[in-house]
Design a protein around this motif. Structure first.
Motif, PDB file in Angstrom:
ATOM      1  N   GLY A 160       0.814  -1.215   0.000  1.00  0.00           N
ATOM      2  CA  GLY A 160       0.000   0.000   0.000  1.00  0.00           C
ATOM      3  C   GLY A 160       0.843   1.257   0.000  1.00  0.00           C
ATOM      4  O   GLY A 160       0.510   2.241  -0.667  1.00  0.00           O
ATOM      5  N   VAL A 161       1.949   1.247   0.741  1.00  0.00           N
ATOM      6  CA  VAL A 161       2.854   2.393   0.783  1.00  0.00           C
ATOM      7  C   VAL A 161       3.393   2.701  -0.616  1.00  0.00           C
ATOM      8  O   VAL A 161       3.365   3.848  -1.084  1.00  0.00           O
ATOM      9  CB  VAL A 161       4.017   2.132   1.760  1.00  0.00           C
ATOM     10  CG1 VAL A 161       5.115   3.189   1.588  1.00  0.00           C
ATOM     11  CG2 VAL A 161       3.519   2.118   3.202  1.00  0.00           C
ATOM     12  N   LEU A 162       3.876   1.668  -1.308  1.00  0.00           N
ATOM     13  CA  LEU A 162       4.479   1.882  -2.626  1.00  0.00           C
ATOM     14  C   LEU A 162       3.423   2.218  -3.680  1.00  0.00           C
ATOM     15  O   LEU A 162       3.700   2.965  -4.625  1.00  0.00           O
ATOM     16  CB  LEU A 162       5.288   0.657  -3.041  1.00  0.00           C
ATOM     17  CG  LEU A 162       6.516   0.376  -2.173  1.00  0.00           C
ATOM     18  CD1 LEU A 162       7.277  -0.844  -2.664  1.00  0.00           C
ATOM     19  CD2 LEU A 162       7.446   1.588  -2.145  1.00  0.00           C
ATOM     20  N   MET A 163       2.215   1.677  -3.528  1.00  0.00           N
ATOM     21  CA  MET A 163       1.149   2.063  -4.452  1.00  0.00           C
ATOM     22  C   MET A 163       0.769   3.527  -4.254  1.00  0.00           C
ATOM     23  O   MET A 163       0.521   4.258  -5.214  1.00  0.00           O
ATOM     24  CB  MET A 163      -0.077   1.174  -4.247  1.00  0.00           C
ATOM     25  CG  MET A 163       0.048  -0.197  -4.868  1.00  0.00           C
ATOM     26  SD  MET A 163      -1.493  -1.121  -4.771  1.00  0.00           S
ATOM     27  CE  MET A 163      -0.968  -2.648  -5.565  1.00  0.00           C
ATOM     28  N   GLY A 164       0.708   3.957  -2.999  1.00  0.00           N
ATOM     29  CA  GLY A 164       0.422   5.356  -2.724  1.00  0.00           C
ATOM     30  C   GLY A 164       1.476   6.277  -3.298  1.00  0.00           C
ATOM     31  O   GLY A 164       1.195   7.414  -3.670  1.00  0.00           O
TER      32      GLY A 164
END
Length: 382
Positions: A309-313
């Motif tokens: 989720g961090v990298l998608m954000g």
């Protein structure tokens, strides 16, 4: 979902969100959702056609030749592949609903399908006498329910349903990394199930029960990915990299902590939960083997899904694509394929799945420890 979360990437900015309505941001997200659904149908039917054409040769390779096992495996794969278009429709729905900040309905829809599949799988395999094909029917039934709920939500929003080639091409360009990632993941899970089928109905039944639980628990842990995706996108859009790093550290701690709690519950309730799904002694014995892997990987999965989720954000979906495919090719697929000829059984398959999660964890930790993800190009999706 985090196993992984494969919806269209979100917009990275810190503009104030509109309240729900049929205009502005929500109307655009719904329109994109319609086009994403058409794209999912087209691509899903294309992949389905490939599986129908090559189901025979693929299962003969997995089964080590011809015979009853290969024939049964081919029937299973033909039925199971019917769920691929449904899965892509659900991913499209997941994307546009997150785009309008509706985080509850996707969870409810996926939960409804997962629970149906969990209930039907042991019933269709043994009491109904469908054998291996029964597990595939259970999976497709659950995927159909989830896809239907997403489509119903989109229809209720109103608007035009005419496919627009320009929009479809743009979405394919934007979502190609996540789409390829999702296809490779599903192929890996199909191959693993095909190998499990070699051991007969007991092995496949136990594998399917554990796999459905794995997907269900991934949905629970994916809540941290949803939060991280939104918070990191806002922080980086506002040029606050320190805040994005702090968010990454926080969601990892929560992910690991929740994973440890889930693992403890799984181990403590093993003798209670397994009989809920099956009363067949052979399936129970196989499920007990897999249960240790299922519980042990939860803390790792909690961290992986949170950092996804961090990298998608941050818009770093290209890295996630490469990492996921590499982890599948180097970890999950080799051990799954070797489990058959080396007679490792379900332990070999689930060791491969555990290695897949472990390799992804190493990859996302190394990425977040550096600075490149803080400067990844923003991407736009439904």
């Amino acid at each position: 979902m985090g196993g992984g979360a494969a919806e269209l990437p979100r917009v990275r900015d810190d503009r104030p969100r509109r309240s729900p309505g049929r205009s502005g941001g929500q109307g655009g997200a719904v329109a994109e959702g319609v086009q994403a659904t058409w794209l999912a149908i087209c691509l899903g039917l294309g992949v389905l056609l490939l599986f129908q054409l090559f189901a025979g040769p693929l299962t003969r390779i997995l089964a080590g030749g011809t015979g009853a096992v290969a024939e049964s495996g081919e029937q299973w794969l033909r039925v199971a592949s019917l769920g691929l278009p449904l899965l892509l429709i659900s991913l499209a729905g997941n994307g546009w609903l997150r785009g309008v900040q509706d985080l509850r309905r996707p969870v409810r829809y996926v939960l409804a399908g997962s629970l149906l599949s969990l209930v039907l799988c042991p019933l269709l395999v043994h009491p109904a006498g469908m054998g291996l094909v029964g597990s595939a029917v259970a999976n497709v039934a659950g995927q159909a329910v989830t896809a239907a709920l997403f489509v119903r939500a989109l229809v209720r929003e109103g608007g035009g349903w005419r496919p627009r080639p320009t929009a479809l091409g743009r979405q394919l360009l934007i979502g190609r990394d996540l789409l390829l990632r999702a296809v490779v993941l599903q192929l890996s899970f199909l191959v693993a199930a095909g190998v499990a089928a070699r051991s007969g109905t007991a092995g496949l039944g136990a594998h399917q029960i554990a796999l459905q639980l794995f997907f269900f628990l991934a949905l629970v842990l994916d809540a941290y990915a949803i939060a991280a995706q939104t918070l990191v996108g806002h922080a980086l859009g506002a040029q606050r990299p320190g805040e994005a790093r702090a968010t990454a550290a926080r969601v990892v701690r929560w992910g690991i902590g929740t994973g440890l709690a889930i693992a403890a519950v799984l181990l403590a309730t093993r003798d209670v939960l397994i009989p809920v799904f099956t009363d067949d002694p052979a399936v129970r014995a196989q499920a007990e083997v897999v249960w240790w892997f299922l519980a042990g990987m939860q803390p790792l999965a909690g961290a992986v899904f949170a950092l996804d989720g961090v990298l998608m954000g941050a818009g770093d979906v290209g890295y996630l694509r490469t990492l996921t495919i590499g982890s599948a090719v180097l970890g999950f697929l080799p051990l799954s394929l070797l489990a058959g000829p080396l007679d490792w059984g379900l332990a070999g398959i689930w060791t491969g799945l555990s290695l897949f999660i472990g390799l992804r964890l190493v990859g996302v930790l190394l990425r977040v420890a550096g600075d490149r993800w803080l400067h990844a190009p923003a991407t736009v999706g439904a």
